[in-house]
Design a protein around this motif. Structure first.
Motif, PDB file in Angstrom:
ATOM      1  N   ARG A  90       0.841  -1.196   0.000  1.00 57.14           N
ATOM      2  CA  ARG A  90       0.000   0.000   0.000  1.00 57.14           C
ATOM      3  C   ARG A  90       0.876   1.245   0.000  1.00 57.14           C
ATOM      4  NH1 ARG A  90      -4.970   0.600   4.185  1.00 57.14           N
ATOM      5  NH2 ARG A  90      -5.593  -1.132   2.856  1.00 57.14           N
ATOM      6  N   LYS A 103      -7.458 -14.558   5.740  1.00 62.14           N
ATOM      7  CA  LYS A 103      -8.128 -14.575   4.436  1.00 62.14           C
ATOM      8  C   LYS A 103      -7.647 -15.762   3.591  1.00 62.14           C
ATOM      9  CE  LYS A 103      -8.537 -10.507   2.729  1.00 62.14           C
ATOM     10  NZ  LYS A 103      -8.229  -9.233   2.022  1.00 62.14           N
ATOM     11  N   ASP A 110      -2.242  -3.004  -3.694  1.00 65.04           N
ATOM     12  CA  ASP A 110      -3.249  -2.636  -2.696  1.00 65.04           C
ATOM     13  C   ASP A 110      -3.603  -1.171  -2.977  1.00 65.04           C
ATOM     14  OD1 ASP A 110      -4.679  -3.608  -0.165  1.00 65.04           O
ATOM     15  OD2 ASP A 110      -3.758  -1.784   0.576  1.00 65.04           O
ATOM     16  N   VAL A 111      -4.023  -0.447  -1.952  1.00 66.89           N
ATOM     17  CA  VAL A 111      -4.472   0.928  -2.163  1.00 66.89           C
ATOM     18  C   VAL A 111      -3.342   1.772  -2.788  1.00 66.89           C
ATOM     19  CG1 VAL A 111      -5.261   3.015  -0.973  1.00 66.89           C
ATOM     20  CG2 VAL A 111      -6.142   0.772  -0.293  1.00 66.89           C
ATOM     21  N   ARG A 159      -7.470 -10.828 -13.161  1.00 65.78           N
ATOM     22  CA  ARG A 159      -7.004 -10.312 -11.869  1.00 65.78           C
ATOM     23  C   ARG A 159      -7.620  -8.940 -11.568  1.00 65.78           C
ATOM     24  NH1 ARG A 159      -6.603  -8.563  -7.819  1.00 65.78           N
ATOM     25  NH2 ARG A 159      -5.017  -8.657  -6.201  1.00 65.78           N
ATOM     26  N   THR A 199     -11.312  -9.012  -7.122  1.00 66.42           N
ATOM     27  CA  THR A 199     -11.788  -8.701  -5.772  1.00 66.42           C
ATOM     28  C   THR A 199     -13.297  -8.477  -5.802  1.00 66.42           C
ATOM     29  OG1 THR A 199      -9.664  -7.741  -5.233  1.00 66.42           O
ATOM     30  CG2 THR A 199     -11.515  -7.078  -3.850  1.00 66.42           C
ATOM     31  N   GLY A 214     -12.712   3.115  -6.535  1.00 70.39           N
ATOM     32  CA  GLY A 214     -11.443   2.768  -7.180  1.00 70.39           C
ATOM     33  C   GLY A 214     -11.582   1.410  -7.837  1.00 70.39           C
ATOM     34  N   ASN A 215     -10.523   0.625  -7.784  1.00 74.23           N
ATOM     35  CA  ASN A 215     -10.516  -0.682  -8.441  1.00 74.23           C
ATOM     36  C   ASN A 215     -11.696  -1.552  -7.982  1.00 74.23           C
ATOM     37  OD1 ASN A 215      -9.858  -3.661  -8.185  1.00 74.23           O
ATOM     38  ND2 ASN A 215      -8.299  -3.052  -9.652  1.00 74.23           N
ATOM     39  N   ALA A 216     -11.762  -1.796  -6.669  1.00 76.47           N
ATOM     40  CA  ALA A 216     -12.782  -2.705  -6.147  1.00 76.47           C
ATOM     41  C   ALA A 216     -14.197  -2.145  -6.372  1.00 76.47           C
ATOM     42  CB  ALA A 216     -12.519  -2.964  -4.669  1.00 76.47           C
ATOM     43  N   ASP A 271     -16.244   8.983  -3.627  1.00 75.68           N
ATOM     44  CA  ASP A 271     -14.791   8.880  -3.588  1.00 75.68           C
ATOM     45  C   ASP A 271     -14.331   9.719  -2.401  1.00 75.68           C
ATOM     46  OD1 ASP A 271     -14.838  11.516  -4.472  1.00 75.68           O
ATOM     47  OD2 ASP A 271     -14.320  11.015  -6.533  1.00 75.68           O
ATOM     48  N   SER A 272     -13.025  10.004  -2.313  1.00 72.81           N
ATOM     49  CA  SER A 272     -12.534  10.656  -1.094  1.00 72.81           C
ATOM     50  C   SER A 272     -13.051  12.087  -0.937  1.00 72.81           C
ATOM     51  CB  SER A 272     -11.006  10.644  -1.069  1.00 72.81           C
ATOM     52  OG  SER A 272     -10.521  11.266  -2.222  1.00 72.81           O
ATOM     53  N   ALA A 282     -13.494   1.465   0.320  1.00 73.92           N
ATOM     54  CA  ALA A 282     -12.471   2.523   0.446  1.00 73.92           C
ATOM     55  C   ALA A 282     -11.390   2.064   1.431  1.00 73.92           C
ATOM     56  CB  ALA A 282     -13.124   3.827   0.874  1.00 73.92           C
ATOM     57  N   LEU A 283     -11.470   2.538   2.686  1.00 78.14           N
ATOM     58  CA  LEU A 283     -10.385   2.236   3.637  1.00 78.14           C
ATOM     59  C   LEU A 283     -10.930   1.666   4.947  1.00 78.14           C
ATOM     60  CD1 LEU A 283      -8.290   5.488   3.072  1.00 78.14           C
ATOM     61  CD2 LEU A 283      -7.694   3.200   2.281  1.00 78.14           C
ATOM     62  N   LEU A 319     -15.847  -5.025   0.707  1.00 72.03           N
ATOM     63  CA  LEU A 319     -14.755  -5.182  -0.260  1.00 72.03           C
ATOM     64  C   LEU A 319     -13.486  -4.549   0.292  1.00 72.03           C
ATOM     65  CD1 LEU A 319     -16.192  -4.714  -3.854  1.00 72.03           C
ATOM     66  CD2 LEU A 319     -15.876  -6.796  -2.526  1.00 72.03           C
ATOM     67  N   ASN A 371     -10.776  -3.659   3.297  1.00 79.58           N
ATOM     68  CA  ASN A 371     -10.290  -4.378   4.467  1.00 79.58           C
ATOM     69  C   ASN A 371     -10.617  -3.574   5.715  1.00 79.58           C
ATOM     70  OD1 ASN A 371      -8.947  -6.764   3.413  1.00 79.58           O
ATOM     71  ND2 ASN A 371      -7.524  -5.323   2.438  1.00 79.58           N
ATOM     72  N   ASN A 417     -13.831 -10.057   0.133  1.00 80.36           N
ATOM     73  CA  ASN A 417     -12.867  -9.496  -0.827  1.00 80.36           C
ATOM     74  C   ASN A 417     -11.735 -10.464  -1.157  1.00 80.36           C
ATOM     75  OD1 ASN A 417     -10.691  -9.186   1.016  1.00 80.36           O
ATOM     76  ND2 ASN A 417     -11.307  -7.117   1.586  1.00 80.36           N
TER      77      ASN A 417
HETATM   78  P1  NAD Z   1      -8.125   2.164  -4.957  1.00 80.58           P
HETATM   79  O1  NAD Z   1      -6.998   3.006  -4.557  1.00 80.58           O
HETATM   80  O2  NAD Z   1      -8.249   1.731  -6.374  1.00 80.58           O
HETATM   81  O3  NAD Z   1      -9.528   2.866  -4.566  1.00 80.58           O
HETATM   82  C1  NAD Z   1      -9.784   3.409  -3.322  1.00 80.58           C
HETATM   83  C2  NAD Z   1     -10.944   4.371  -3.500  1.00 80.58           C
HETATM   84  O4  NAD Z   1     -11.390   4.811  -2.231  1.00 80.58           O
HETATM   85  C3  NAD Z   1     -10.618   5.627  -4.300  1.00 80.58           C
HETATM   86  O5  NAD Z   1     -11.660   5.875  -5.222  1.00 80.58           O
HETATM   87  C4  NAD Z   1     -10.617   6.741  -3.241  1.00 80.58           C
HETATM   88  O6  NAD Z   1     -11.016   7.985  -3.769  1.00 80.58           O
HETATM   89  C5  NAD Z   1     -11.656   6.191  -2.306  1.00 80.58           C
HETATM   90  N1  NAD Z   1     -11.613   6.787  -0.983  1.00 80.58           N
HETATM   91  C6  NAD Z   1     -10.549   7.111  -0.211  1.00 80.58           C
HETATM   92  N2  NAD Z   1     -10.966   7.699   0.936  1.00 80.58           N
HETATM   93  C7  NAD Z   1     -12.315   7.728   0.874  1.00 80.58           C
HETATM   94  C8  NAD Z   1     -13.328   8.228   1.728  1.00 80.58           C
HETATM   95  N3  NAD Z   1     -13.025   8.825   2.887  1.00 80.58           N
HETATM   96  N4  NAD Z   1     -14.638   8.098   1.346  1.00 80.58           N
HETATM   97  C9  NAD Z   1     -14.961   7.511   0.168  1.00 80.58           C
HETATM   98  N5  NAD Z   1     -14.043   7.044  -0.672  1.00 80.58           N
HETATM   99  C10 NAD Z   1     -12.733   7.141  -0.333  1.00 80.58           C
HETATM  100  O7  NAD Z   1      -8.077   0.907  -3.969  1.00 80.58           O
HETATM  101  P2  NAD Z   1      -8.746  -0.531  -4.152  1.00 80.58           P
HETATM  102  O8  NAD Z   1      -7.723  -1.439  -4.691  1.00 80.58           O
HETATM  103  O9  NAD Z   1     -10.065  -0.419  -4.803  1.00 80.58           O
HETATM  104  O10 NAD Z   1      -8.933  -0.904  -2.612  1.00 80.58           O
HETATM  105  C11 NAD Z   1     -10.044  -0.446  -1.856  1.00 80.58           C
HETATM  106  C12 NAD Z   1     -10.177  -1.322  -0.618  1.00 80.58           C
HETATM  107  O11 NAD Z   1     -10.304  -2.673  -1.039  1.00 80.58           O
HETATM  108  C13 NAD Z   1      -8.977  -1.289   0.339  1.00 80.58           C
HETATM  109  O12 NAD Z   1      -9.440  -1.447   1.668  1.00 80.58           O
HETATM  110  C14 NAD Z   1      -8.175  -2.492  -0.066  1.00 80.58           C
HETATM  111  O13 NAD Z   1      -7.346  -2.984   0.974  1.00 80.58           O
HETATM  112  C15 NAD Z   1      -9.313  -3.444  -0.397  1.00 80.58           C
HETATM  113  N6  NAD Z   1      -8.919  -4.554  -1.240  1.00 80.58           N
HETATM  114  C16 NAD Z   1      -8.496  -4.355  -2.529  1.00 80.58           C
HETATM  115  C17 NAD Z   1      -8.110  -5.446  -3.282  1.00 80.58           C
HETATM  116  C18 NAD Z   1      -7.694  -5.297  -4.706  1.00 80.58           C
HETATM  117  O14 NAD Z   1      -7.417  -6.320  -5.348  1.00 80.58           O
HETATM  118  N7  NAD Z   1      -7.659  -4.115  -5.264  1.00 80.58           N
HETATM  119  C19 NAD Z   1      -8.145  -6.731  -2.741  1.00 80.58           C
HETATM  120  C20 NAD Z   1      -8.616  -6.906  -1.431  1.00 80.58           C
HETATM  121  C21 NAD Z   1      -9.000  -5.802  -0.692  1.00 80.58           C
END
Ligand code: NAD
Length: 421
Positions: free
Chosen positions: A72, A92, A144-145, A184, A188, A217-219, A239-240, A294-295, A315, A317, A342
């Motif tokens: 991350r 997990k 990750d993030v 891939r 998630t 974001g991705n998830a 989003d954030s 998100a987070l 989704l 963590n 997730n």
């Molecule tokens: P990413 O960076 O692609 O997306 C994160 C999103 O969250 C962004 O759109 C960001 O703007 C938004 N965000 C941040 N702060 C926010 C807030 N306060 N309110 C609303 N939105 C907010 O990350 P990701 O890969 O999608 O991961 C998101 C979560 O999923 C994390 O907890 C990560 O650990 C978990 N996760 C991801 C994967 C993966 O394969 N990508 C796998 C397992 C778990």
């Protein structure tokens, strides 16, 4: 109730242990991280100056196999957060019965403030610092993030240079052209989607559901796409910096396109005459499914009571604190927990690693079929544990994982075994 993220994670372990007759050795082994390495990455910036960034890699427990977990990039990253995330990864991987332990890495940085060349130097520098603890049979990172396939590609390339051979299995989530796996990208979200679809009847989710997604974001984006594709209505996303709401359902394709072009969801709302709301308001919208993507700690004791949904699919963590969990349980909201919901991401990462070691790439159909089988098998087993013991699905998932971890730890001999001699 402690405020420490790691201590709160350990409470889940204690809770699960109440349902199983595990040896004390098991808890002793699982309550501390096995190894956390810390480094300072010194990176040349574009203006010629040097800046240093704190970085960590935690290998939490490798009893069931090499440690596995993402890296991350975040300004709030810390050793404690990396260790907590590595603890969750340990459980997990056991939930999905993957032959892995848990790990996690982090760099304390705001990647949005770096140029692309600085980001590449930082990523290569991460691998230089941690190549000693990483390896395809030791510890296998992933995105990750705020890290992505390109970053994984730079890191894999750096590792190959260090060991002087091509080792694609050292890292997963790579670009396809560098040995990444098909499927891939959306794995998630797809895992969470398969889980909801499989349990729909048990969750009383008959027919189209109103879905709210926190984090786009991705998830979050892939979840929106998959749920909308299955006939559900995505009524709000955030989003954030804000959220957009439309009770008639958002145009997910247009929203993803705008987001990927750098537009905030609130700007999308303004441009399309939709209602812009705050991230806090998003949680109060009446829905059938709420997806935190998100987070950590986004749902806590101050806002849990205001949530009006039926099912939460984690989704992200650790998006729900234990206190909030209790409030949601009392309200009868079913939470499908992170270590199950997730886990599609790490499962397809595992497929990538297997393909790299086989030197043979599977087609997308095979990947989806294998993922579906694992999600349904483990999801059903956990659902049944929850029903039988009248517990939350989260506790059931921890019980399921702990049983597997305990079996592996106890296989090396317990106090009873050694005390006999
Ligand atoms: P990413 O960076 O692609 O997306 C994160 C999103 O969250 C962004 O759109 C960001 O703007 C938004 N965000 C941040 N702060 C926010 C807030 N306060 N309110 C609303 N939105 C907010 O990350 P990701 O890969 O999608 O991961 C998101 C979560 O999923 C994390 O907890 C990560 O650990 C978990 N996760 C991801 C994967 C993966 O394969 N990508 C796998 C397992 C778990």
């Amino acid at each position: 109730m402690t405020d420490n993220l790691f201590d709160r994670a350990l409470e889940r372990l204690d809770e699960a242990a109440r349902f199983l007759n595990v040896d004390a050795d098991v808890i002793e082994k699982l309550k501390y991280p096995q190894e956390t390495t810390k480094a300072r990455l010194v990176v040349r910036m574009d203006d010629g100056s040097r800046r240093s960034f704190l970085a960590w890699r935690c290998r939490y427990d490798d009893t069931r196999g090499p440690t596995k977990g993402g890296i991350r990039y975040h300004p709030d990253a810390s050793a404690e957060e990396a260790e907590t995330l590595a603890f969750w990864m340990t459980f997990k991987c056991a939930v999905m019965n993957l032959p892995y332990g848990g790990g996690k890495g982090a760099v304390k940085v705001d990647p949005r403030k770096l140029s692309k060349a600085e980001l590449e130097r930082l990523s290569r520098s991460y691998m230089q610092a941690f190549a000693r603890v990483i390896g395809p049979e030791r510890d296998i990172p992933a995105p990750d993030v705020y890290t992505n396939a390109m970053i994984m590609g730079w890191m894999a390339d750096e590792y190959n240079k260090i060991v002087d051979r091509n080792e694609p299995g050292v890292i997963t989530g790579k670009p396809i052209a560098l040995g990444g796996s098909l499927g891939r990208n959306d794995a998630t979200a797809r895992g969470g989607f398969y889980l909801v679809r499989h349990l729909a009847k048990d969750l009383n989710l008959d027919g189209p559901a109103r879905v709210v997604i926190q984090g786009f974001g991705n998830a979050g984006q892939y979840m929106a796409e998959l749920m909308a594709g299955d006939g559900h209505k995505i009524i709000a996303v955030s989003d954030s910096e804000g959220a957009v709401y439309d009770e008639n359902g958002l145009d997910v394709t247009a929203l993803i396109k705008a987001k990927n072009a750098g537009q905030r969801v609130s700007a999308f709302a303004a441009e399309n005459g939709l209602k812009a709301i705050s991230g806090d308001e998003l949680l109060e919208i009446e829905s059938d499914v709420l997806v935190p993507a998100a987070l950590e700690d986004m749902i806590h004791r101050h806002n849990a009571d205001k949530i009006k949904t039926r099912v939460i699919v984690e989704l992200a963590n650790g998006p729900i604190t234990p206190e909030a969990d209790e409030i949601l349980n009392k309200k009868g909201i079913v939470v499908l927990p992170d270590i199950l919901a997730n886990a599609g991401g790490v499962t397809v990462s595992y497929f990538e690693w297997v393909q790299n070691r086989q030197g043979y790439a599977w087609d997308l159909e095979e990947i989806h079929a294998r993922l579906l089988k694992i999600v349904e098998r483990e999801g059903r087993a956990i659902w049944n544990i929850a029903q039988k013991n009248k517990t939350s699905v989260r506790t059931a998932a921890y019980v399921h994982a702990l049983a597997r971890l305990a079996e592996a730890i106890e296989a090396h001999g317990t106090q009873d075994f050694f005390a006999d001699y």
